[in-house]
Design an enzyme around this catalytic site. Structure first.
Site, PDB file in Angstrom:
ATOM      1  N   TYR A 143      54.531  43.548  29.210  1.00  0.00           N
ATOM      2  CA  TYR A 143      54.682  42.353  28.376  1.00  0.00           C
ATOM      3  C   TYR A 143      55.209  42.702  26.983  1.00  0.00           C
ATOM      4  O   TYR A 143      55.718  41.848  26.262  1.00  0.00           O
ATOM      5  CB  TYR A 143      53.354  41.608  28.232  1.00  0.00           C
ATOM      6  CG  TYR A 143      52.859  40.937  29.506  1.00  0.00           C
ATOM      7  CD1 TYR A 143      53.649  40.881  30.660  1.00  0.00           C
ATOM      8  CD2 TYR A 143      51.604  40.352  29.575  1.00  0.00           C
ATOM      9  CE1 TYR A 143      53.201  40.273  31.820  1.00  0.00           C
ATOM     10  CE2 TYR A 143      51.151  39.733  30.733  1.00  0.00           C
ATOM     11  CZ  TYR A 143      51.946  39.709  31.855  1.00  0.00           C
ATOM     12  OH  TYR A 143      51.479  39.096  33.002  1.00  0.00           O
ATOM     13  N   LYS A 189      49.705  51.303  40.284  1.00  0.00           N
ATOM     14  CA  LYS A 189      50.711  51.333  41.357  1.00  0.00           C
ATOM     15  C   LYS A 189      51.334  52.727  41.316  1.00  0.00           C
ATOM     16  O   LYS A 189      52.554  52.907  41.178  1.00  0.00           O
ATOM     17  CB  LYS A 189      51.725  50.199  41.116  1.00  0.00           C
ATOM     18  CG  LYS A 189      52.655  49.926  42.272  1.00  0.00           C
ATOM     19  CD  LYS A 189      51.987  49.298  43.479  1.00  0.00           C
ATOM     20  CE  LYS A 189      52.995  49.206  44.623  1.00  0.00           C
ATOM     21  NZ  LYS A 189      52.386  48.936  45.928  1.00  0.00           N
ATOM     22  N   ASP A 221      48.280  46.076  44.903  1.00  0.00           N
ATOM     23  CA  ASP A 221      48.454  45.160  46.047  1.00  0.00           C
ATOM     24  C   ASP A 221      47.194  45.162  46.903  1.00  0.00           C
ATOM     25  O   ASP A 221      46.678  44.116  47.304  1.00  0.00           O
ATOM     26  CB  ASP A 221      49.715  45.493  46.865  1.00  0.00           C
ATOM     27  CG  ASP A 221      49.984  46.983  46.984  1.00  0.00           C
ATOM     28  OD1 ASP A 221      49.278  47.793  46.352  1.00  0.00           O
ATOM     29  OD2 ASP A 221      50.911  47.353  47.733  1.00  0.00           O
ATOM     30  N   ASP A 245      46.186  40.539  34.353  1.00  0.00           N
ATOM     31  CA  ASP A 245      46.483  39.106  34.267  1.00  0.00           C
ATOM     32  C   ASP A 245      46.365  38.483  35.660  1.00  0.00           C
ATOM     33  O   ASP A 245      45.697  37.457  35.868  1.00  0.00           O
ATOM     34  CB  ASP A 245      47.926  38.975  33.732  1.00  0.00           C
ATOM     35  CG  ASP A 245      48.221  37.594  33.175  1.00  0.00           C
ATOM     36  OD1 ASP A 245      47.342  36.726  33.244  1.00  0.00           O
ATOM     37  OD2 ASP A 245      49.353  37.386  32.696  1.00  0.00           O
ATOM     38  N   ASP A 249      42.953  36.174  37.608  1.00  0.00           N
ATOM     39  CA  ASP A 249      43.108  34.819  38.183  1.00  0.00           C
ATOM     40  C   ASP A 249      42.550  34.790  39.605  1.00  0.00           C
ATOM     41  O   ASP A 249      41.902  33.826  40.020  1.00  0.00           O
ATOM     42  CB  ASP A 249      44.584  34.385  38.202  1.00  0.00           C
ATOM     43  CG  ASP A 249      44.989  33.649  36.922  1.00  0.00           C
ATOM     44  OD1 ASP A 249      44.379  33.923  35.870  1.00  0.00           O
ATOM     45  OD2 ASP A 249      45.908  32.804  36.976  1.00  0.00           O
TER      46      ASP A 249
END
Ligand code: NAD
Length: 356
Positions: A143, A189, A221, A245, A249
């Site tokens: 970001y 990852k 994942d 992030d 959620d």
């Protein structure tokens, strides 16, 4: 003499003002009952700040928040400002705000309320007892990384983490794990990304200083899938900005609704308390937003920034009582909902339980 704290308030856009008003209602009652005072000062940020000042993050907001004891934040953003150039958008204001405040660690607890076992889309036996702390790095990663560009034909972003940044967030996660179940799962990852390899190597190095804490690793994942398959396997999850992030959620739906998850963004200068959700433009103004994530964020503020532990406990108990008595905002409603209530009714009910 009673204690007085300076609280900066940023309501923002969409449902931001609605949910912050309910948190203030609750804070006013609990502070009165517990014998301290909160002096609020409101600052602009996001779309509303663009409308009023032409900028998403006025300097006055940065100065004001740095001069307060803590900040309670609603949410920003909305379609009205989506077509602005990126540097003028509300979301850029939020990222710059977090960077200016140095809040590198975003703590997102996802804890199931027993009363809401039926509100989750998952089966009761999967979610009973879930208690996860997501520790998300907040001011680095993709970001913020440069270079970044989009010329209409080619676009790119850069995911960068320095070793120091990884150590800083890793320490936070290990320290939090020491006060919990002493398990850290680092999500990355590393099978594909160099930046994740450095992340993983650094976490392993750091874990030598915390021999009591068990460190495991998971690819992002897989972690997304595992959170839904068996969320109880997690204690503390530590991860980078974009992965955190997304994972939080997912965690929010494990416990019932995105309208329930609070967060604390902390660093060395100040702390910002905010729900994990956005400005929810689809329900703004309808009076149906769930204010619990924001009220819970206010409780975190009392506990962690002001040291008003008793007041935080009282708020948390009042939220539980409201849920136990069957009060639900629309996002939590199910076939057996007894009392469907609006945003402000939920605030009133929680405030009433504080007074009892
Ligand atoms: P969102 O979190 O605002 O909404 C996602 C869904 O969850 C929507 O259906 C919404 O109605 C629902 N929801 C969210 N909060 C709720 C609540 N308290 N009670 C009941 N339902 C709730 O995410 P989005 O739709 O992807 O983004 C909307 C805007 O918010 C965008 O402009 C985005 O950039 C911004 N945003 C801001 C923040 C922030 O301010 N920290 C975070 C995420 C998104």
């Amino acid at each position: 003499m009673s204690k007085n704290y300076k609280i900066s308030i940023i309501k923002g856009d969409g449902i931001g003002p609605e949910i912050i008003d309910e948190a203030i209602k609750v804070l006013d009652i609990v502070s009165y009952n517990c014998g301290f005072t909160l002096e609020y000062k409101e600052y602009l940020m996001g779309g509303i700040a663009i409308d009023v000042t032409g900028k998403p993050l006025p300097q006055e907001t940065i100065d004001g928040v740095l001069n307060s004891d803590a900040c309670l934040f609603g949410a920003i953003g909305g379609a009205k400002w989506d077509s602005l150039p990126r540097e003028l958008r509300p979301e850029t204001g939020l990222l710059n705000f977090r960077e200016a405040m140095g809040v590198y660690a975003n703590l997102r607890p996802a804890v199931i309320y027993d009363e809401l076992i039926n509100a989750s889309t998952l089966k009761a036996e999967i979610i009973e007892g879930v208690n996860i702390m997501v520790v998300r790095e907040l001011i680095g990663g993709i970001y913020f990384g440069k270079p970044r560009a989009n010329d209409g034909q080619k676009a790119y972003n850069t995911m960068i983490y320095t070793k120091d940044e990884i150590i800083r967030i890793g320490k936070k996660a290990f320290e939090i794990a020491m006060s919990r179940d002493k398990r850290v799962c680092s999500v990355d990852k590393a099978n594909v990304l160099e930046v994740s390899q450095l992340w993983r190597d650094t976490m392993i190095e750091l874990s030598a200083s915390y021999p009591e804490v068990e460190l495991t690793h998971m690819y992002v994942d897989n972690a997304t899938m595992q959170l839904v398959r068996n969320p109880k396997q997690f204690d503390v999850i530590v991860t980078g900005n974009i992965f955190g992030d997304i994972l939080s959620d997912t965690a929010s739906m494990v416990v019932g609704s995105i309208g329930l998850l609070p967060s604390a963004s902390t660093g060395d200068k100040t702390a910002i308390y905010e729900p994990i959700h956005g400005s929810a433009p689809d329900i703004a103004g309808l009076g149906i937003a769930n204010p619990i994530a924001t009220i819970q964020s206010a409780a975190m503020m009392l506990r962690y920034s002001l040291g008003e532990t008793q007041a935080a406990d009282i708020i948390e108990k009042a939220i539980k009582q409201a849920l136990k008595k069957g009060y639900r905002t629309e996002d939590l409603a199910s076939f057996d909902t007894k009392h469907l209530v609006s945003t402000s009714e939920m605030g009133n009910i929680i405030a009433d339980f504080i007074d009892k």
